[in-house]
Each structure stands twice: as C-alpha cells, then as structure tokens.
Design a protein around this motif. Structure first.
Motif, mmCIF file in Angstrom:
data_model
loop_
_atom_site.group_PDB
_atom_site.id
_atom_site.type_symbol
_atom_site.label_atom_id
_atom_site.label_comp_id
_atom_site.label_asym_id
_atom_site.label_seq_id
_atom_site.Cartn_x
_atom_site.Cartn_y
_atom_site.Cartn_z
ATOM 1 N N LYS A 1 -3.763 -9.528 -1.991
ATOM 2 C CA LYS A 1 -3.993 -8.088 -2.100
ATOM 3 C C LYS A 1 -3.132 -7.320 -1.100
ATOM 4 O O LYS A 1 -2.606 -6.245 -1.403
ATOM 5 C CB LYS A 1 -5.468 -7.773 -1.882
ATOM 6 N N LEU A 2 -3.007 -7.873 0.099
ATOM 7 C CA LEU A 2 -2.158 -7.225 1.102
ATOM 8 C C LEU A 2 -0.712 -7.178 0.630
ATOM 9 O O LEU A 2 -0.024 -6.167 0.796
ATOM 10 C CB LEU A 2 -2.252 -7.975 2.431
ATOM 11 N N GLY A 3 -0.250 -8.273 0.028
ATOM 12 C CA GLY A 3 1.116 -8.314 -0.466
ATOM 13 C C GLY A 3 1.366 -7.280 -1.538
ATOM 14 O O GLY A 3 2.408 -6.618 -1.564
ATOM 15 N N GLU A 4 0.400 -7.110 -2.424
ATOM 16 C CA GLU A 4 0.562 -6.147 -3.513
ATOM 17 C C GLU A 4 0.495 -4.707 -3.010
ATOM 18 O O GLU A 4 0.953 -3.787 -3.697
ATOM 19 C CB GLU A 4 -0.521 -6.381 -4.571
ATOM 20 N N GLY A 5 -0.055 -4.497 -1.815
ATOM 21 C CA GLY A 5 -0.196 -3.136 -1.301
ATOM 22 C C GLY A 5 0.868 -2.727 -0.305
ATOM 23 O O GLY A 5 0.780 -1.633 0.265
ATOM 24 N N ILE A 6 1.879 -3.569 -0.088
ATOM 25 C CA ILE A 6 2.895 -3.261 0.923
ATOM 26 C C ILE A 6 3.611 -1.953 0.620
ATOM 27 O O ILE A 6 3.742 -1.078 1.478
ATOM 28 C CB ILE A 6 3.918 -4.415 1.039
ATOM 29 N N ALA A 7 4.105 -1.825 -0.620
ATOM 30 C CA ALA A 7 4.878 -0.629 -0.973
ATOM 31 C C ALA A 7 4.047 0.633 -0.797
ATOM 32 O O ALA A 7 4.526 1.639 -0.255
ATOM 33 C CB ALA A 7 5.385 -0.747 -2.405
ATOM 34 N N GLU A 8 2.800 0.592 -1.253
ATOM 35 C CA GLU A 8 1.927 1.762 -1.129
ATOM 36 C C GLU A 8 1.685 2.120 0.329
ATOM 37 O O GLU A 8 1.685 3.292 0.706
ATOM 38 C CB GLU A 8 0.598 1.464 -1.828
#
Length: 199
Positions: free
Chosen positions: A57-64
C-alpha cells in the motif's frame, strides 16, 4: 530505509529460487535495499503478519504522497537491470552536483529495470524556473540513459511529451522505420496524429 519488493505469481514460486533470483537480489542490495520482500509470505525473506500488505500500500501511494508535498517533474525510464546500481550513482550526482541542487525520489519496477524519476520543486522556487532547470536535467538524464543503452520511456509510452527525446533511445534509421510504418498503415495521418513521431 530502502525496500525492494519482489512480486512473484503463485504459479511460479521457482522464480524465488536462488538460481532464478540471485542477480535480482544482488542488484537490489547494490541499489541500497535494507530488506527484500517477496510477493508470497511463505517465500519471503522478511515478512511479519500483514507487513507485506502494508508495504504494498505504501508503494502504491508514493506518487500521491509526493504530489501532496510539492510540485513535481516526472520521468519514466528503463535500463538494463545489471547497470542500475552504477546508473543510479551517476544519476544522483547529476541532480545533486548542479546549481541549484535538485532532490529526486526514485521508485519503480526492479524486475524490468523501469524507474520513475520524480524531481521535486525546491521550496520557494517558481514553477516556471523549476521547469527550466528540469529541461536541462532531462537532456543530461537522457544522455546518461543512452550511454547505458536504456530507454527514455519505460511503461508510459512516448506520446507527445517524449517525442523530442526519442532520439536518445532510437537511431535515425529506426525513426525512419517508424515513419515508414506510420505511412503504410495511416497514409492520411488521421490515426492519433502527432504522437510518437511528428507530422
């Protein structure tokens, strides 16, 4: 800390066998990883409870998260996996040794050499000035990518924004082939006009 997450399909757990993943693991640690997380907990090196899900989940939220912090200039490049450690060292110098130094956040897909290079706008700098600096660093970055026989676009294509940078990844002869194929399939130039190659 730096983390590397290996996504392995359940149908192919052998990819995590030493013979299949040794080069990738070496590259990951050379890249600066403190731990390697695999896509299946029972094959993982360090996964506790729901730690893998949290990391994913952290990886998927990097850009945001980066967008919430500051204005960004984004690049999507790819390199041969074996060249990533050396490339990243030189890329870091490219951004930190210039004036003004620029901060970058890099994440991506180690398994196919795809990197997302996010340049962060320094506090107090106007966006127009920042983008001028980014235009200069793009040229230097793409030159470095060409040196390692990489691509200026990893997974997001060429489109309009990377059209002028295609010369760093493709030879003039290859671009001529693009024109020839475009002309053969779209002689009137009505299919997605202006993308990848100019009119």
């Amino acid at each position: 800390q730096n983390f590397t997450m290996l996504r392995v399909p359940r149908s192919a757990p052998e990819l995590l066998a030493p013979a299949g993943s040794l080069d990738m693991m070496r590259t990951a640690f050379a890249f600066g990883a403190d731990a390697i997380y695999a896509g299946q907990p029972r094959y993982s090196l360090r996964v506790r409870n729901n730690e893998f899900g949290t990391l994913e989940k952290l990886g998927e939220g990097i850009a945001e998260a980066l967008y919430a912090q500051t204005y960004l200039h984004k690049n999507d490049i790819s390199l041969p996996i074996s060249d990533l450690p050396e490339f990243l060292q030189k890329m870091e110098k490219l951004f930190t040794e210039r004036q003004p130094p620029l901060e970058v956040c890099v994440f991506g897909h180690l398994g196919d050499g795809n990197l997302h290079v996010n340049t962060l706008c320094p506090a107090g700098m106007e966006h127009s000035e920042f983008l001028k600096h980014c235009e200069e660093t793009d040229t230097e970055l793409f030159t470095l990518v060409r040196h390692y026989h990489g691509s200026v676009s990893g997974e997001h294509g060429i489109g309009l924004l990377k059209r002028d940078a295609l010369k760093f990844s493709r030879t003039p002869e290859e671009v001529e082939y693009f024109y020839a194929l475009k002309g053969a399939f779209d002689p009137q130039g009505i299919l997605n006009p202006g993308k990848i190659i100019g009119e």
